[in-house]
Design an enzyme around this catalytic site. Structure first.
Site, mmCIF file in Angstrom:
data_model
loop_
_atom_site.group_PDB
_atom_site.id
_atom_site.type_symbol
_atom_site.label_atom_id
_atom_site.label_comp_id
_atom_site.label_asym_id
_atom_site.label_seq_id
_atom_site.Cartn_x
_atom_site.Cartn_y
_atom_site.Cartn_z
ATOM 1 N N HIS A 260 -0.059 -1.786 -0.429
ATOM 2 C CA HIS A 260 0.682 -0.603 -0.023
ATOM 3 C C HIS A 260 0.541 0.551 -0.998
ATOM 4 O O HIS A 260 1.083 1.625 -0.750
ATOM 5 C CB HIS A 260 2.165 -0.952 0.132
ATOM 6 C CG HIS A 260 2.814 -1.403 -1.149
ATOM 7 N ND1 HIS A 260 2.356 -2.470 -1.879
ATOM 8 C CD2 HIS A 260 3.873 -0.901 -1.836
ATOM 9 C CE1 HIS A 260 3.112 -2.623 -2.943
ATOM 10 N NE2 HIS A 260 4.037 -1.684 -2.951
ATOM 11 N N CYS A 261 -0.190 0.364 -2.108
ATOM 12 C CA CYS A 261 -0.242 1.404 -3.141
ATOM 13 C C CYS A 261 -1.646 1.892 -3.459
ATOM 14 O O CYS A 261 -1.967 3.059 -3.242
ATOM 15 C CB CYS A 261 0.414 0.890 -4.427
ATOM 16 S SG CYS A 261 2.211 0.724 -4.317
ATOM 17 N N ILE A 262 -2.491 1.017 -3.987
ATOM 18 C CA ILE A 262 -3.756 1.462 -4.569
ATOM 19 C C ILE A 262 -4.674 2.147 -3.563
ATOM 20 O O ILE A 262 -5.291 3.164 -3.888
ATOM 21 C CB ILE A 262 -4.477 0.290 -5.273
ATOM 22 C CG1 ILE A 262 -3.590 -0.248 -6.397
ATOM 23 C CG2 ILE A 262 -5.801 0.752 -5.855
ATOM 24 C CD1 ILE A 262 -4.159 -1.440 -7.105
ATOM 25 N N ILE A 264 -3.873 3.902 -1.104
ATOM 26 C CA ILE A 264 -3.209 5.033 -0.459
ATOM 27 C C ILE A 264 -2.708 6.072 -1.451
ATOM 28 O O ILE A 264 -2.999 7.269 -1.329
ATOM 29 C CB ILE A 264 -2.035 4.522 0.403
ATOM 30 C CG1 ILE A 264 -2.577 3.628 1.529
ATOM 31 C CG2 ILE A 264 -1.233 5.680 0.988
ATOM 32 C CD1 ILE A 264 -1.497 2.978 2.366
ATOM 33 N N ASP A 265 -1.954 5.639 -2.459
ATOM 34 C CA ASP A 265 -1.247 6.575 -3.330
ATOM 35 C C ASP A 265 -2.145 7.609 -4.019
ATOM 36 O O ASP A 265 -1.791 8.792 -4.077
ATOM 37 C CB ASP A 265 -0.450 5.814 -4.390
ATOM 38 C CG ASP A 265 0.691 5.006 -3.775
ATOM 39 O OD1 ASP A 265 0.828 5.034 -2.537
ATOM 40 O OD2 ASP A 265 1.422 4.344 -4.529
#
Length: 420
Positions: A260-262, A264-265
């Site tokens: 959910h992070c790498i 996208i963020d």
């Protein structure tokens, strides 16, 4: 703060660990979610995330927690924490639809003295430029009747060491009173709270954390390619390099980045730099190009292994082992297994999968056949591709069973195994 009443908006991988720790600290906690399935499941004692078991849900229910779809709970809340998803939109920026909807809901039920905290990851400026104006449609002013802060979530699903309580919490407020209120709130159930200068600094801190990981993973992914060509064992290179006690942190190559992070963020920051300043964030764009290309590289390596046995990829039996984005969890968000499978299917491979955590898997609308026994399936497959080494797997036995095993995680120490 023992009598503080909290409403957590969004009861997923971020919201539920927060609920758990706040309940343990004696706060009165309610959960607000749009999904009847999620709400009914939680109220019935059933968890839908890896980090909380059904027993954990039973404990928070015993502590007074209840989930609801009725936003009226906000009217009796001292604090509202927004933990809704912010996926990428078609133009590469964050899709703030869920955040904006949550803020409109809060505004419709806000009362003077309410503290609202946004935890959803987004681009710098969102709290001040998007959240604040929506909250003020209530007729109440942020900095006067309302308080507003941003605190980036740092949940690492499946991490046995660091959770909500012992992971330091960064907090930035729109003003001093908002910051202080948010620091006091989180200090009730988080060991260390770190005040930021403002909301933009707190927003950017989260993006820096994941951009750092994204870029360093891209570095070792690119090294994996040329080290293979140069007949250098990159996994041994990393093993040796990590013995240096300063100035080095080990990162490892893989079939792509997920979660959910790498994936996208960093794009939030890249999007904001380009949209606001008119030039690209070149490190992020290059890292994205490298990491997005890894699934295709995995397929090419498998194709080379088949060629060594005078086999074509088209029609070959390929078994994918572990299709979640991370080992030992069931979370499939942005899993690189999906683009890997897409590439294999496009090349005409006869694809099957096995995952101890996933009972059914669909790729681009096509159900992928699930193997019942991973070792028997590996013995039948022309190539077995290890994507996630879940602890349920006996990797030595898998290596012995497989005709050809391609290890994308450097997890198998066995002669004859091909590694990324």
């Amino acid at each position: 703060m023992s009598t503080t009443t909290v409403t957590v908006v969004g009861l997923g991988y971020v919201g539920l660990p927060l609920v758990q720790e706040a309940v343990r600290a004696g706060l009165q906690v309610r959960g607000l979610d749009m999904s009847d399935r999620v709400v009914d499941g939680l109220n019935g004692g059933r968890s839908h995330v890896d980090d909380l078991s059904d027993d954990d849900v039973a404990q928070i229910l015993a502590g007074g927690f209840r989930a609801t779809t009725d936003p009226a709970v906000i009217e009796t809340s001292d604090v509202v924490v927004i933990c809704v998803p912010t996926p990428l939109s078609a133009d590469g920026g964050p899709d703030l639809g869920a955040v904006e909807a949550a803020c409109r809901t809060v505004a419709a039920h806000a009362r003077p003295g309410l503290l609202t905290v946004l935890e959803s990851t987004t681009y710098p400026g969102t709290t001040d430029e998007v959240v604040k104006p929506i909250l003020e449609t209530s007729g109440l002013r942020v900095g006067e009747e309302l308080m507003l802060a941003f605190s980036p979530e740092r949940i690492d699903p499946g991490n046995p060491t660091y959770g909500m309580k012992n992971t330091p919490k960064v907090v930035g407020g729109t003003d001093e009173a908002s910051r202080d209120a948010a620091v006091a709130f989180y200090s009730a159930f988080v060991d260390t709270v770190v005040p930021a200068r403002g909301t933009r600094e707190a927003e950017t801190a989260k993006l820096l954390e994941n951009t750092y990981r994204h870029i360093n993973i891209a570095l070792v992914n690119e090294m994996a390619r040329f080290c293979h060509e140069l007949d250098i064992d990159l996994w041994d290179v990393i093993r040796c390099a990590r013995t240096k006690p300063f100035g080095f942190q080990a990162f490892y190559p893989g079939p792509g980045v997920g979660g959910h992070c790498i994936p996208i963020d960093p794009n939030y920051l890249s999007y904001q730099v380009k949209a606001t300043l008119g030039y690209p964030f070149r490190f992020v764009e290059l890292a994205q190009e490298i990491n997005v290309g890894m699934p295709a590289y995995v397929v090419r390596r498998v194709q080379d292994l088949l060629n060594d046995s005078s086999r074509a990829l088209r029609g070959a039996k390929v078994l994918l082992v572990g299709v979640t984005y991370k080992a030992d969890i069931a979370d499939q968000r942005e899993s690189p297994a999906t683009p890997v499978a897409t590439q294999f299917l496009a090349q005409g491979a006869d694809l099957t999968y096995h995952d101890a955590k996933v009972s059914g898997w669909t790729v681009d609308g096509t159900p992928v056949t699930q193997a019942e026994d991973v070792y028997a399936a590996a013995a039948e497959a022309d190539v077995t591709v290890l994507l996630q080494p879940h602890k349920e797997y006996d990797l030595g036995r898998l290596a012995e069973s497989a005709k050809v095993l391609f290890d994308t995680r450097g997890a198998v120490d066995h002669p004859g195994v091909a590694r990324l």
